[in-house]
Design a protein around this motif. Structure first.
Motif, PDB file in Angstrom:
ATOM      1  N   ALA A 474      16.785  74.269  52.609  1.00 37.04           N
ATOM      2  CA  ALA A 474      16.822  75.588  53.251  1.00 37.04           C
ATOM      3  C   ALA A 474      17.775  75.589  54.440  1.00 37.04           C
ATOM      4  N   ALA A 475      17.883  74.454  55.114  1.00 32.65           N
ATOM      5  CA  ALA A 475      18.815  74.356  56.241  1.00 32.65           C
ATOM      6  C   ALA A 475      20.258  74.480  55.766  1.00 32.65           C
ATOM      7  N   ALA A 476      20.551  73.949  54.580  1.00 35.02           N
ATOM      8  CA  ALA A 476      21.901  74.079  54.027  1.00 35.02           C
ATOM      9  C   ALA A 476      22.256  75.545  53.818  1.00 35.02           C
ATOM     10  N   ALA A 477      21.308  76.317  53.295  1.00 33.93           N
ATOM     11  CA  ALA A 477      21.540  77.757  53.118  1.00 33.93           C
ATOM     12  C   ALA A 477      21.596  78.478  54.463  1.00 33.93           C
ATOM     13  N   ALA A 478      20.850  77.975  55.451  1.00 32.77           N
ATOM     14  CA  ALA A 478      20.823  78.627  56.766  1.00 32.77           C
ATOM     15  C   ALA A 478      22.200  78.643  57.411  1.00 32.77           C
ATOM     16  N   GLU A 479      22.974  77.552  57.232  1.00 33.57           N
ATOM     17  CA  GLU A 479      24.321  77.564  57.792  1.00 33.57           C
ATOM     18  C   GLU A 479      25.193  78.580  57.068  1.00 33.57           C
ATOM     19  N   ARG A 480      25.044  78.714  55.768  1.00 36.83           N
ATOM     20  CA  ARG A 480      25.789  79.717  55.008  1.00 36.83           C
ATOM     21  C   ARG A 480      25.505  81.117  55.560  1.00 36.83           C
ATOM     22  N   MET A 481      24.268  81.375  55.969  1.00 34.59           N
ATOM     23  CA  MET A 481      23.888  82.708  56.438  1.00 34.59           C
ATOM     24  C   MET A 481      24.218  82.942  57.914  1.00 34.59           C
ATOM     25  N   TRP A 482      24.308  81.856  58.689  1.00 32.88           N
ATOM     26  CA  TRP A 482      24.569  82.007  60.124  1.00 32.88           C
ATOM     27  C   TRP A 482      26.047  81.923  60.475  1.00 32.88           C
ATOM     28  N   THR A 483      26.732  80.919  59.972  1.00 31.53           N
ATOM     29  CA  THR A 483      28.071  80.573  60.440  1.00 31.53           C
ATOM     30  C   THR A 483      29.123  81.488  59.827  1.00 31.53           C
ATOM     31  N   SER A 484      30.108  81.866  60.616  1.00 32.66           N
ATOM     32  CA  SER A 484      31.172  82.742  60.119  1.00 32.66           C
ATOM     33  C   SER A 484      31.869  82.090  58.930  1.00 32.66           C
ATOM     34  N   TYR A 485      32.311  82.932  58.006  1.00 33.77           N
ATOM     35  CA  TYR A 485      32.834  82.432  56.729  1.00 33.77           C
ATOM     36  C   TYR A 485      33.982  81.454  56.927  1.00 33.77           C
ATOM     37  N   ASP A 486      34.868  81.728  57.886  1.00 35.01           N
ATOM     38  CA  ASP A 486      36.029  80.868  58.069  1.00 35.01           C
ATOM     39  C   ASP A 486      35.674  79.513  58.656  1.00 35.01           C
ATOM     40  N   LYS A 487      34.453  79.363  59.186  1.00 41.36           N
ATOM     41  CA  LYS A 487      34.014  78.078  59.747  1.00 41.36           C
ATOM     42  C   LYS A 487      33.202  77.251  58.755  1.00 41.36           C
TER      43      LYS A 487
END
Length: 533
Positions: A474-487
């Motif tokens: 779930a943490a792996a998906a959390a970065e996808r949802m939080w972090t800007s796409y270019d990062k």
């Protein structure tokens, strides 16, 4: 020699040795940023500060009065988790005060602590390398942005074996951060197996560590109805046992606990299917004794009871959205039950039309209680043009659906089961790579994707193993949802080391997170460091 508990060296163990033990790991590498999820903008240095034993919170200049204690409690939780890994023995009076971090200034622009969808969760975190005295600074529009800033701060602190104190490493820090999506969810299912209050709270704590902000509580289903409903007190007769129930006070406590961590609670009643347990206390909700679901569409009492549930919910669950389910509806009971079949004929509709009628009637009830509506994908697939314009469609069946939904003008949450279902044996790399905006090339439509949600269905898990199944995937998906796409990393292997470090941090904080190289709940392959990439 490597001592094994068995005489035969397993192939999986050899694979682990070849793939991972050959990769060096330096958790103290000064060039690494071990923050999860990755901030939007970050710069750092190579210095260290010691955390003062009298580390203090200063809110001078803030418009936020913190009458409910949200910020103060979060501050003390942050210090507690930072200091929880070891006994702190450092005497900071013997250290140059220019290198001791005395406290943190938190400046919040908004006086309100209202938590709702779309609030500003941005923050700025600044920590100088030295000073007389030295203070860190968090600036945020809302208290919930400040909470995220404290979470980030906690991850750049670590215990120093050499000094026996807490170091704030890699100073100076300048971080500006905000979420990519306003809806970043995790579903838990308490109908297939009961989850004790303390376990739900542990899940909420770990969500806060990962900056997820919506707990989707799938409270009831066909197997059990564990929640107290004052308007219809016999409903929880459908619980597994009297020991596996939630009182109104329990539910209110979960909502309050989550709010203090910046997390909304989305309640769900899944109708008209997935509701056989309702008929234990109120048998007239069932089409017949032998045909127990879906709920009887021909009976006005069905809708009166749902209205009562929603009324009671509105006193507890203050999130603007309510989830009404609507998935996997097998209407065969309606066709073969004489009185329901007769009602269909009188209305001049078939069972498919009755499914639409049921969903739309319940939508109107929810709207009358001030809620906006979420329905599972089937309602859109079957009669999308008839749905209320305020409907949010919850994609789960597969990819490519979000594009169709937003083109019709409706909003969407992405949870496609082939990538974001935690009860499926899916690699963390796939959780990380799943893109909610995939194929939506018209940027004007992006705002209609509220975000995403990972789903932990409960058929095969209970309180004994839920954490291992949820984390770290779930943490792996959390970065996808939080972090800007270019990062975001284009290749998930580029974040393996940072996610591995975060997984170890979860374990350190008492979260039973599985090793990365598993498909859900798994065990380590053998002796080795937690930080092994």
């Amino acid at each position: 020699m490597l001592r094994m508990g068995r005489t035969r060296l397993k192939i999986e163990y050899i694979w682990y040795l070849v793939c991972f033990l050959a990769i060096p790991c330096d958790a103290d590498d000064k060039n690494e940023i071990n923050i999860w999820p990755m901030p939007v903008s970050v710069s750092f240095g190579s210095g260290n500060l010691h955390l003062s034993n009298d580390f203090e919170l200063i809110t001078k200049g803030s418009k936020f009065a913190d009458a409910s204690g949200i910020l103060k409690e979060a501050f003390f939780r942050t210090i507690d988790i930072v200091r929880s890994s070891h006994v702190v023995e450092l005497d900071t009076s013997k250290i140059n005060p220019s290198f001791v971090l005395k406290g943190i200034h938190v400046i919040i622009s908004s006086p309100s602590d209202e938590l709702q969808y779309g609030i500003d969760e941005s923050y700025k975190l600044n920590i100088p390398a030295h000073g007389k005295p030295v203070y860190a600074y968090i600036e945020a529009k809302t208290v919930y942005g400040a909470l995220h800033g404290l979470q980030t701060f906690s991850q750049i602190c670590s215990y120093s074996i050499s000094s026996r104190g807490i170091l704030v490493h890699q100073v100076p820090w300048i971080i500006a951060d905000q979420p990519r999506f306003s809806y970043r969810g995790l579903l838990i299912d308490t109908a297939r197996h009961y989850q004790p209050l303390q376990m739900i709270k542990k899940i909420i704590d770990a969500m806060a560590y990962t900056k997820l902000n919506v707990l989707h509580w799938h409270i009831v289903d066909k197997q059990s109805f564990p929640l107290e409903i004052p308007s219809y007190p016999k409903l929880w007769d459908g619980s597994f046992t009297i020991f596996e129930r939630y009182t109104v006070a329990d539910a209110a406590e979960i909502v309050s606990y989550a709010k203090k961590r910046g997390i909304n609670v989305l309640a769900e009643i899944d109708v008209p299917g997935h509701a056989e347990s309702w008929g234990v206390g109120y048998p007239s909700l069932r089409p017949s004794e032998n045909c127990t679901g879906p709920l009887d569409v021909s009976n006005d009492f069905t809708f009166k009871l749902i209205d009562g549930i929603l009324s009671d919910f509105s006193k507890i669950f203050k999130f603007k959205f309510i989830h009404l389910g609507g998935d996997e509806v097998d209407t065969s009971c309606w066709i073969i039950t004489p009185h329901v079949k007769s009602w269909l004929q009188k209305q001049g509709i078939d069972d498919s039309d009755a499914y639409q009628y049921f969903v739309l009637r319940v939508q109107k009830l929810a709207l009358s209680h001030g809620y906006e509506i979420i329905n599972w994908e089937e309602a859109f697939n079957d009669f999308g043009s008839k749905l209320n314009p305020q409907t949010v469609v919850h994609n789960w069946i597969g990819g490519g659906v979000a594009e169709k939904i937003v083109k019709t003008g409706l909003r969407c949450i992405v949870s496609n089961q082939d990538k974001w279902y935690l009860d499926h044996y899916i690699r963390w790399q796939d959780f990380y790579s799943n893109e909610p905006l995939e194929n939506i090339t018209n940027h004007e439509l992006h705002s209609r994707v509220l975000g995403g949600e990972v789903c932990m269905w409960g058929e095969l898990i209970d309180a004994g193993d839920i954490e291992q199944m949820v984390w770290p995937r779930a943490a792996a998906a959390a970065e996808r949802m939080w972090t800007s796409y270019d990062k975001l990393a284009k290749d998930p292997s580029d974040v393996r080391g940072r996610l591995s470090h975060f997984r170890c941090l979860l374990n350190q904080r008492g979260v039973a997170s599985s090793p990365l190289e598993g498909l859900g709940k798994t065990r380590p392959y053998g002796p080795g460091s937690c930080y092994m990439k």
